[in-house]
Design a protein around this motif. Structure first.
Motif, PDB file in Angstrom:
ATOM      1  N   ARG A 189       0.851  -1.188   0.000  1.00  0.00           N
ATOM      2  CA  ARG A 189       0.000   0.000   0.000  1.00  0.00           C
ATOM      3  C   ARG A 189       0.885   1.237   0.000  1.00  0.00           C
ATOM      4  NH1 ARG A 189      -3.305   1.268   4.345  1.00  0.00           N
ATOM      5  NH2 ARG A 189      -1.839   0.248   5.759  1.00  0.00           N
ATOM      6  N   ILE A 190       0.497   2.236  -0.775  1.00  0.00           N
ATOM      7  CA  ILE A 190       1.222   3.506  -0.812  1.00  0.00           C
ATOM      8  C   ILE A 190       0.286   4.576  -0.269  1.00  0.00           C
ATOM      9  CG2 ILE A 190       2.349   5.221  -2.271  1.00  0.00           C
ATOM     10  CD1 ILE A 190       3.150   2.965  -4.146  1.00  0.00           C
ATOM     11  N   ILE A 191       0.637   5.143   0.884  1.00  0.00           N
ATOM     12  CA  ILE A 191      -0.231   6.067   1.605  1.00  0.00           C
ATOM     13  C   ILE A 191       0.368   7.469   1.582  1.00  0.00           C
ATOM     14  CG2 ILE A 191      -1.440   6.497   3.785  1.00  0.00           C
ATOM     15  CD1 ILE A 191      -2.161   3.860   2.392  1.00  0.00           C
ATOM     16  N   THR A 192      -0.461   8.467   1.309  1.00  0.00           N
ATOM     17  CA  THR A 192       0.007   9.844   1.232  1.00  0.00           C
ATOM     18  C   THR A 192       0.092  10.461   2.622  1.00  0.00           C
ATOM     19  OG1 THR A 192      -2.205  10.815   1.100  1.00  0.00           O
ATOM     20  CG2 THR A 192      -1.212  10.069  -0.962  1.00  0.00           C
ATOM     21  N   ARG A 193       0.663  11.629   2.666  1.00  0.00           N
ATOM     22  CA  ARG A 193       0.775  12.378   3.921  1.00  0.00           C
ATOM     23  C   ARG A 193      -0.587  12.615   4.556  1.00  0.00           C
ATOM     24  NH1 ARG A 193       3.437  18.473   4.254  1.00  0.00           N
ATOM     25  NH2 ARG A 193       2.232  19.220   6.034  1.00  0.00           N
ATOM     26  N   GLY A 194      -1.603  12.805   3.738  1.00  0.00           N
ATOM     27  CA  GLY A 194      -2.945  13.046   4.253  1.00  0.00           C
ATOM     28  C   GLY A 194      -3.736  11.785   4.531  1.00  0.00           C
ATOM     29  N   GLY A 195      -3.136  10.602   4.308  1.00  0.00           N
ATOM     30  CA  GLY A 195      -3.802   9.346   4.627  1.00  0.00           C
ATOM     31  C   GLY A 195      -4.560   8.704   3.489  1.00  0.00           C
ATOM     32  N   HIS A 196      -4.377   9.165   2.263  1.00  0.00           N
ATOM     33  CA  HIS A 196      -5.073   8.581   1.121  1.00  0.00           C
ATOM     34  C   HIS A 196      -4.250   7.465   0.486  1.00  0.00           C
ATOM     35  CE1 HIS A 196      -6.915  12.630   1.487  1.00  0.00           C
ATOM     36  NE2 HIS A 196      -8.024  11.979   1.175  1.00  0.00           N
ATOM     37  N   ASP A 197      -4.944   6.480  -0.048  1.00  0.00           N
ATOM     38  CA  ASP A 197      -4.288   5.349  -0.702  1.00  0.00           C
ATOM     39  C   ASP A 197      -4.044   5.689  -2.168  1.00  0.00           C
ATOM     40  OD1 ASP A 197      -3.582   2.906  -1.916  1.00  0.00           O
ATOM     41  OD2 ASP A 197      -4.726   1.758  -0.447  1.00  0.00           O
ATOM     42  N   TRP A 198      -2.769   5.868  -2.501  1.00  0.00           N
ATOM     43  CA  TRP A 198      -2.389   6.204  -3.873  1.00  0.00           C
ATOM     44  C   TRP A 198      -1.596   5.070  -4.524  1.00  0.00           C
ATOM     45  CZ3 TRP A 198      -0.665  12.031  -4.543  1.00  0.00           C
ATOM     46  CH2 TRP A 198      -1.788  12.847  -4.371  1.00  0.00           C
ATOM     47  N   THR A 199      -1.825   3.841  -4.108  1.00  0.00           N
ATOM     48  CA  THR A 199      -1.090   2.710  -4.663  1.00  0.00           C
ATOM     49  C   THR A 199      -1.253   2.641  -6.180  1.00  0.00           C
ATOM     50  OG1 THR A 199      -1.576   1.536  -2.597  1.00  0.00           O
ATOM     51  CG2 THR A 199      -0.667   0.245  -4.409  1.00  0.00           C
ATOM     52  N   ASP A 200      -2.472   2.870  -6.647  1.00  0.00           N
ATOM     53  CA  ASP A 200      -2.744   2.768  -8.085  1.00  0.00           C
ATOM     54  C   ASP A 200      -2.077   3.878  -8.878  1.00  0.00           C
ATOM     55  OD1 ASP A 200      -4.253   0.538  -7.606  1.00  0.00           O
ATOM     56  OD2 ASP A 200      -6.180   1.603  -7.585  1.00  0.00           O
ATOM     57  N   ARG A 201      -1.736   4.979  -8.220  1.00  0.00           N
ATOM     58  CA  ARG A 201      -1.124   6.099  -8.951  1.00  0.00           C
ATOM     59  C   ARG A 201       0.371   5.880  -9.197  1.00  0.00           C
ATOM     60  NH1 ARG A 201      -3.761  11.885  -7.149  1.00  0.00           N
ATOM     61  NH2 ARG A 201      -5.940  11.215  -7.075  1.00  0.00           N
ATOM     62  N   PHE A 202       0.994   5.020  -8.406  1.00  0.00           N
ATOM     63  CA  PHE A 202       2.428   4.787  -8.547  1.00  0.00           C
ATOM     64  C   PHE A 202       2.708   3.287  -8.690  1.00  0.00           C
ATOM     65  CE2 PHE A 202       2.079   8.799  -6.138  1.00  0.00           C
ATOM     66  CZ  PHE A 202       2.813   9.632  -6.969  1.00  0.00           C
ATOM     67  N   PRO A 203       2.289   2.692  -9.809  1.00  0.00           N
ATOM     68  CA  PRO A 203       2.440   1.241  -9.981  1.00  0.00           C
ATOM     69  C   PRO A 203       3.892   0.781 -10.018  1.00  0.00           C
ATOM     70  CG  PRO A 203       1.748   2.295 -12.039  1.00  0.00           C
ATOM     71  CD  PRO A 203       1.634   3.323 -10.969  1.00  0.00           C
ATOM     72  N   ALA A 204       4.786   1.600 -10.559  1.00  0.00           N
ATOM     73  CA  ALA A 204       6.202   1.205 -10.631  1.00  0.00           C
ATOM     74  C   ALA A 204       6.816   1.134  -9.228  1.00  0.00           C
ATOM     75  CB  ALA A 204       6.978   2.189 -11.507  1.00  0.00           C
ATOM     76  N   ILE A 205       6.447   2.075  -8.368  1.00  0.00           N
ATOM     77  CA  ILE A 205       6.959   2.064  -6.994  1.00  0.00           C
ATOM     78  C   ILE A 205       6.410   0.858  -6.241  1.00  0.00           C
ATOM     79  CG2 ILE A 205       6.977   3.306  -4.796  1.00  0.00           C
ATOM     80  CD1 ILE A 205       6.950   5.913  -6.364  1.00  0.00           C
ATOM     81  N   ALA A 206       5.123   0.572  -6.431  1.00  0.00           N
ATOM     82  CA  ALA A 206       4.515  -0.580  -5.766  1.00  0.00           C
ATOM     83  C   ALA A 206       5.177  -1.887  -6.222  1.00  0.00           C
ATOM     84  CB  ALA A 206       3.019  -0.619  -6.051  1.00  0.00           C
TER      85      ALA A 206
END
Length: 348
Positions: free
Chosen positions: A79-96
């Protein structure tokens, strides 16, 4: 001399002696006590300072200009979580995808998603472009993750450890310098010299971290940021229509918070390209209002006022004596999901 007699228990088997368990072990009980994996960790934020701190207690890194993220490596996936607590996993597929390849069962990495320019400098505008149109899917395949802290590692919460210990474990986990997930390097240098060097190379600034500090959420001073160029969020309150500029936007009119109201702090007319100008025009024309959201005493003939919903990231050198931004440049729109903060003017 006669040899001592052998124990009967050792005559029967060569296996090591073991005492009997007092009771049967519960299979659900782990062999070693593990710390619960946090669902989310409020990030440690850097306190703005005019000059770097001095002394061997402080470690220095480059300040990255991107999106602050926490990469959670969990038994069920990443899971990739932003500073504000939102799940942005789908926005950064290469990082995931890169996180899944790390040699660790469970971990939480603290860092920044960035896009680098040709000189290797992080550029927020390029990151925004890589995420695409605001009406699109907002997926970046170009962003890399610069990891600078390790909060959880193989079942153990590391936040109570001093920064040096967490850093040591992070360096052992991230070994490649060319992968999608990279280590934000600690730079052995005098703080003042590093700061001036960073400014000469066009970097945003540097970060100083207390080597002996635990990981504490919020802005407590354990981490400090020293910026070469100021960059903050300002509300877009209108735009000056132009018959020659890209998409008809000559400049954006900006507002900052002062108490409970917005005040006008100047305009910005640079930093746009053809693509960003058209995206801005399409978004702003949906927010048109007749009444200006700020007090404005300038020429109004070609001003189009808008509801102050969009927050622009603005880079600037200083403030003028009458409270306007000096040498400002547009860098992109802050994401509204991240509770985009508008610069607040402190009362004298």
């Amino acid at each position: 001399m006669a040899k001592p007699p052998r124990s009967r228990s050792l005559q029967a088997t060569d296996q090591p002696l073991r005492s009997r368990p007092r009771k049967l072990r519960d299979p659900a009980q782990p062999n070693l006590p593990l710390d619960p994996l946090p669902e989310r960790v409020e990030p440690c934020l850097a306190l703005l300072k005019a000059r770097p701190p001095k002394g061997p207690r402080w470690a220095f890194e480059i300040k990255w200009d991107g999106y602050r993220l926490a990469v959670h490596i969990e038994p069920k996936g990443v899971r990739i979580i932003t500073r504000g607590g939102h799940d942005w996993t789908d926005r950064f597929p290469a990082i995931a995808k890169a996180a899944k390849k790390l040699d660790v069962a469970t971990a939480i990495l603290d860092g920044e998603a960035v896009v680098l320019d040709e000189q290797g400098r992080s550029d927020f505008g390029l990151l925004q472009q890589s995420l695409g149109d605001r009406s699109g899917k907002r997926i970046s395949t170009e962003a890399i993750f610069m990891a600078f802290d390790l909060l959880y590692f193989d079942g153990h919460d590391l936040r109570t450890l001093e920064f040096t210990a967490r850093r040591h474990l992070l360096e052992g986990l991230i070994k490649s310098r060319d992968d999608v997930i990279r280590l934000s390097e600690e730079i052995e240098a005098d703080g003042d010299r590093l700061y001036f060097a960073a400014c000469e190379h066009g970097l945003e600034g540097i970060i100083a971290k207390d080597r002996e500090s635990p990981y504490r959420s919020g802005r407590r001073g354990d981490w400090q940021k020293i910026k070469c160029i100021q960059s903050d969020g300002f509300a877009i309150v209108g735009y000056e229509h132009s018959f020659v500029a890209r998409a008809g936007i000559g400049s954006l009119l900006l507002g900052a918070r002062h108490g409970r109201k917005l005040v006008y702090v100047g305009s910005v007319g640079t930093g746009f390209n053809e693509r960003t100008a058209h995206e801005l025009r399409a978004a702003l024309d949906k927010l048109k209002v007749k009444k200006p959201p700020v007090e404005y005493s300038g020429r109004r003939k070609y001003i189009v006022w808008v509801k102050p919903t969009l927050v622009a990231e603005i880079e600037y050198r200083a403030w003028t004596h009458d409270g306007k931004l000096r040498q400002s440049s547009y860098k992109g729109l802050r994401d509204l999901e991240e509770n985009a903060a508008i610069y607040e003017i402190l009362a004298n």
